[in-house]
Write a protein that holds these residues in place. Sequence first.
Motif, PDB file in Angstrom:
ATOM      1  N   VAL A 156      32.851 -22.217 -32.496  1.00  0.00           N
ATOM      2  CA  VAL A 156      33.943 -21.426 -31.921  1.00  0.00           C
ATOM      3  C   VAL A 156      33.517 -19.958 -31.941  1.00  0.00           C
ATOM      4  O   VAL A 156      32.906 -19.498 -32.901  1.00  0.00           O
ATOM      5  CB  VAL A 156      35.242 -21.603 -32.739  1.00  0.00           C
ATOM      6  N   ALA A 157      33.836 -19.240 -30.887  1.00  0.00           N
ATOM      7  CA  ALA A 157      33.625 -17.793 -30.881  1.00  0.00           C
ATOM      8  C   ALA A 157      34.941 -17.114 -31.211  1.00  0.00           C
ATOM      9  O   ALA A 157      35.925 -17.260 -30.478  1.00  0.00           O
ATOM     10  CB  ALA A 157      33.109 -17.328 -29.519  1.00  0.00           C
ATOM     11  N   ALA A 158      34.977 -16.406 -32.328  1.00  0.00           N
ATOM     12  CA  ALA A 158      36.160 -15.640 -32.719  1.00  0.00           C
ATOM     13  C   ALA A 158      35.993 -14.214 -32.208  1.00  0.00           C
ATOM     14  O   ALA A 158      35.044 -13.515 -32.588  1.00  0.00           O
ATOM     15  CB  ALA A 158      36.324 -15.646 -34.232  1.00  0.00           C
ATOM     16  N   LEU A 159      36.891 -13.797 -31.325  1.00  0.00           N
ATOM     17  CA  LEU A 159      36.810 -12.479 -30.710  1.00  0.00           C
ATOM     18  C   LEU A 159      37.747 -11.514 -31.437  1.00  0.00           C
ATOM     19  O   LEU A 159      38.928 -11.811 -31.628  1.00  0.00           O
ATOM     20  CB  LEU A 159      37.210 -12.555 -29.235  1.00  0.00           C
ATOM     21  N   PHE A 160      37.205 -10.358 -31.822  1.00  0.00           N
ATOM     22  CA  PHE A 160      37.992  -9.254 -32.374  1.00  0.00           C
ATOM     23  C   PHE A 160      37.609  -8.012 -31.565  1.00  0.00           C
ATOM     24  O   PHE A 160      36.914  -7.122 -32.064  1.00  0.00           O
ATOM     25  CB  PHE A 160      37.666  -9.031 -33.850  1.00  0.00           C
ATOM     26  N   VAL A 161      38.025  -7.990 -30.324  1.00  0.00           N
ATOM     27  CA  VAL A 161      37.565  -6.953 -29.406  1.00  0.00           C
ATOM     28  C   VAL A 161      38.607  -5.842 -29.332  1.00  0.00           C
ATOM     29  O   VAL A 161      39.715  -6.041 -28.848  1.00  0.00           O
ATOM     30  CB  VAL A 161      37.270  -7.549 -28.022  1.00  0.00           C
ATOM     31  N   SER A 162      38.231  -4.685 -29.859  1.00  0.00           N
ATOM     32  CA  SER A 162      39.078  -3.497 -29.858  1.00  0.00           C
ATOM     33  C   SER A 162      40.460  -3.781 -30.465  1.00  0.00           C
ATOM     34  O   SER A 162      41.486  -3.405 -29.915  1.00  0.00           O
ATOM     35  CB  SER A 162      39.228  -2.931 -28.435  1.00  0.00           C
ATOM     36  N   ARG A 183      36.822 -20.263 -41.916  1.00  0.00           N
ATOM     37  CA  ARG A 183      37.615 -21.368 -41.346  1.00  0.00           C
ATOM     38  C   ARG A 183      36.931 -22.006 -40.137  1.00  0.00           C
ATOM     39  O   ARG A 183      37.378 -23.063 -39.685  1.00  0.00           O
ATOM     40  CB  ARG A 183      38.986 -20.856 -40.907  1.00  0.00           C
ATOM     41  N   LEU A 184      35.913 -21.354 -39.607  1.00  0.00           N
ATOM     42  CA  LEU A 184      35.303 -21.834 -38.370  1.00  0.00           C
ATOM     43  C   LEU A 184      34.194 -22.845 -38.649  1.00  0.00           C
ATOM     44  O   LEU A 184      33.560 -22.811 -39.706  1.00  0.00           O
ATOM     45  CB  LEU A 184      34.728 -20.658 -37.577  1.00  0.00           C
ATOM     46  N   PRO A 185      33.928 -23.741 -37.696  1.00  0.00           N
ATOM     47  CA  PRO A 185      32.823 -24.687 -37.871  1.00  0.00           C
ATOM     48  C   PRO A 185      31.488 -23.963 -38.031  1.00  0.00           C
ATOM     49  O   PRO A 185      31.313 -22.834 -37.573  1.00  0.00           O
ATOM     50  CB  PRO A 185      32.850 -25.499 -36.557  1.00  0.00           C
ATOM     51  N   ALA A 186      30.549 -24.600 -38.696  1.00  0.00           N
ATOM     52  CA  ALA A 186      29.225 -24.026 -38.882  1.00  0.00           C
ATOM     53  C   ALA A 186      28.594 -23.703 -37.532  1.00  0.00           C
ATOM     54  O   ALA A 186      28.792 -24.421 -36.544  1.00  0.00           O
ATOM     55  CB  ALA A 186      28.343 -25.011 -39.650  1.00  0.00           C
ATOM     56  N   GLY A 187      27.849 -22.591 -37.493  1.00  0.00           N
ATOM     57  CA  GLY A 187      27.192 -22.196 -36.248  1.00  0.00           C
ATOM     58  C   GLY A 187      28.109 -21.501 -35.267  1.00  0.00           C
ATOM     59  O   GLY A 187      27.762 -21.346 -34.094  1.00  0.00           O
ATOM     60  N   SER A 188      29.282 -21.049 -35.728  1.00  0.00           N
ATOM     61  CA  SER A 188      30.209 -20.327 -34.852  1.00  0.00           C
ATOM     62  C   SER A 188      29.775 -18.865 -34.713  1.00  0.00           C
ATOM     63  O   SER A 188      28.759 -18.437 -35.279  1.00  0.00           O
ATOM     64  CB  SER A 188      31.636 -20.429 -35.394  1.00  0.00           C
ATOM     65  N   TYR A 189      30.559 -18.089 -33.959  1.00  0.00           N
ATOM     66  CA  TYR A 189      30.166 -16.730 -33.606  1.00  0.00           C
ATOM     67  C   TYR A 189      31.321 -15.750 -33.788  1.00  0.00           C
ATOM     68  O   TYR A 189      32.495 -16.131 -33.722  1.00  0.00           O
ATOM     69  CB  TYR A 189      29.690 -16.679 -32.145  1.00  0.00           C
ATOM     70  N   LEU A 190      30.962 -14.484 -33.978  1.00  0.00           N
ATOM     71  CA  LEU A 190      31.910 -13.378 -34.021  1.00  0.00           C
ATOM     72  C   LEU A 190      31.553 -12.379 -32.931  1.00  0.00           C
ATOM     73  O   LEU A 190      30.368 -12.068 -32.726  1.00  0.00           O
ATOM     74  CB  LEU A 190      31.849 -12.659 -35.370  1.00  0.00           C
ATOM     75  N   VAL A 191      32.572 -11.886 -32.247  1.00  0.00           N
ATOM     76  CA  VAL A 191      32.404 -10.773 -31.303  1.00  0.00           C
ATOM     77  C   VAL A 191      33.341  -9.666 -31.782  1.00  0.00           C
ATOM     78  O   VAL A 191      34.550  -9.875 -31.871  1.00  0.00           O
ATOM     79  CB  VAL A 191      32.763 -11.182 -29.857  1.00  0.00           C
ATOM     80  N   ARG A 271      26.133 -14.434 -35.212  1.00  0.00           N
ATOM     81  CA  ARG A 271      26.274 -15.853 -35.530  1.00  0.00           C
ATOM     82  C   ARG A 271      26.667 -15.990 -36.997  1.00  0.00           C
ATOM     83  O   ARG A 271      26.135 -15.289 -37.862  1.00  0.00           O
ATOM     84  CB  ARG A 271      24.961 -16.593 -35.270  1.00  0.00           C
ATOM     85  N   ILE A 272      27.593 -16.907 -37.250  1.00  0.00           N
ATOM     86  CA  ILE A 272      27.993 -17.211 -38.615  1.00  0.00           C
ATOM     87  C   ILE A 272      27.034 -18.269 -39.142  1.00  0.00           C
ATOM     88  O   ILE A 272      26.927 -19.361 -38.586  1.00  0.00           O
ATOM     89  CB  ILE A 272      29.439 -17.724 -38.659  1.00  0.00           C
ATOM     90  N   GLY A 273      26.314 -17.950 -40.191  1.00  0.00           N
ATOM     91  CA  GLY A 273      25.290 -18.846 -40.700  1.00  0.00           C
ATOM     92  C   GLY A 273      25.856 -20.138 -41.245  1.00  0.00           C
ATOM     93  O   GLY A 273      27.007 -20.206 -41.686  1.00  0.00           O
ATOM     94  N   ARG A 274      25.033 -21.140 -41.253  1.00  0.00           N
ATOM     95  CA  ARG A 274      25.424 -22.397 -41.852  1.00  0.00           C
ATOM     96  C   ARG A 274      25.373 -22.288 -43.383  1.00  0.00           C
ATOM     97  O   ARG A 274      24.554 -21.552 -43.914  1.00  0.00           O
ATOM     98  CB  ARG A 274      24.474 -23.534 -41.402  1.00  0.00           C
TER      99      ARG A 274
END
Length: 281
Positions: A156-162, A183-191, A271-274
Amino acid sequence: MRGRKCGERLILDLSKPSIARMYDFLLGGTDNYAVDRETCEALLAMAPSTRELALVNRAFLVRSVRYLARECGVRHFLDHGSGLPTRPNVHQVAQDVDPSSQVVYIDKDPVVYAHGRGMLAEDPHTTAVLNADIRHTDRIFESPEVRRLVADGRPVAALFVSVLHCVPSSDEPWDLVRRVAERLPAGSYLVISHLASDDAELRVRITDFMADVTDDRWGEVRSTKEVARFFDGFELLEADRPDEVSSWRPDSDLAPRQRSKEWVNYGGVARIGRPSAPEPG
């Protein structure tokens, strides 16, 4: 934005500006009122590049979502503090890559929620809007909309944009990002993009102004060093460090740029590490 529901009608208090409507005005939208425009003009007098800053930030959102969908195979997006719908919206960008992409928009502004529900007519099976404060992580992840999004364990990509500059330091926005990441599955992302300035006087002046006009519904402009802390422990993509977001994978030399940079949107994609494998026992 202040507002309350009366039956099925939304009654607006237009005595104060709304951050979502101010952003809409800066992007050239029409879902704003005189109080929002007047506040933006006062902000532009303090920081003349604010309109370009908003355009730069929106372009970064579009580029990062397209990149994650096309290059990283992300099909699930969680947009914190989504604001008023602005085309192309996150789901439109992601679904241009894969029509099955799913997006949950989160915002506490009642007008954003009302507009977002209207937007669902496009595809209610892949797009949802959650009326919630982004600080309420437990409530968000316990909602049916988000449980459905993360149920299959795909990234999942969790967006925190501005949006994180709307969270005061007393509410630990850095901890908020980590709670979501956990809370996100392994290998998810942050923006993440965040209003930032290394001019301490400007930070104080704009922070105080926005707190005053919004009745303290505002956090603070932070230094670039403070914003970089959001990425501690995560793997930055396409960059060695966070930076002013127009520099992140620009589409072309014609992409929006700020004429001056008294403040910027600072951030990146990570990327959120495993989790580490357990030691043999």
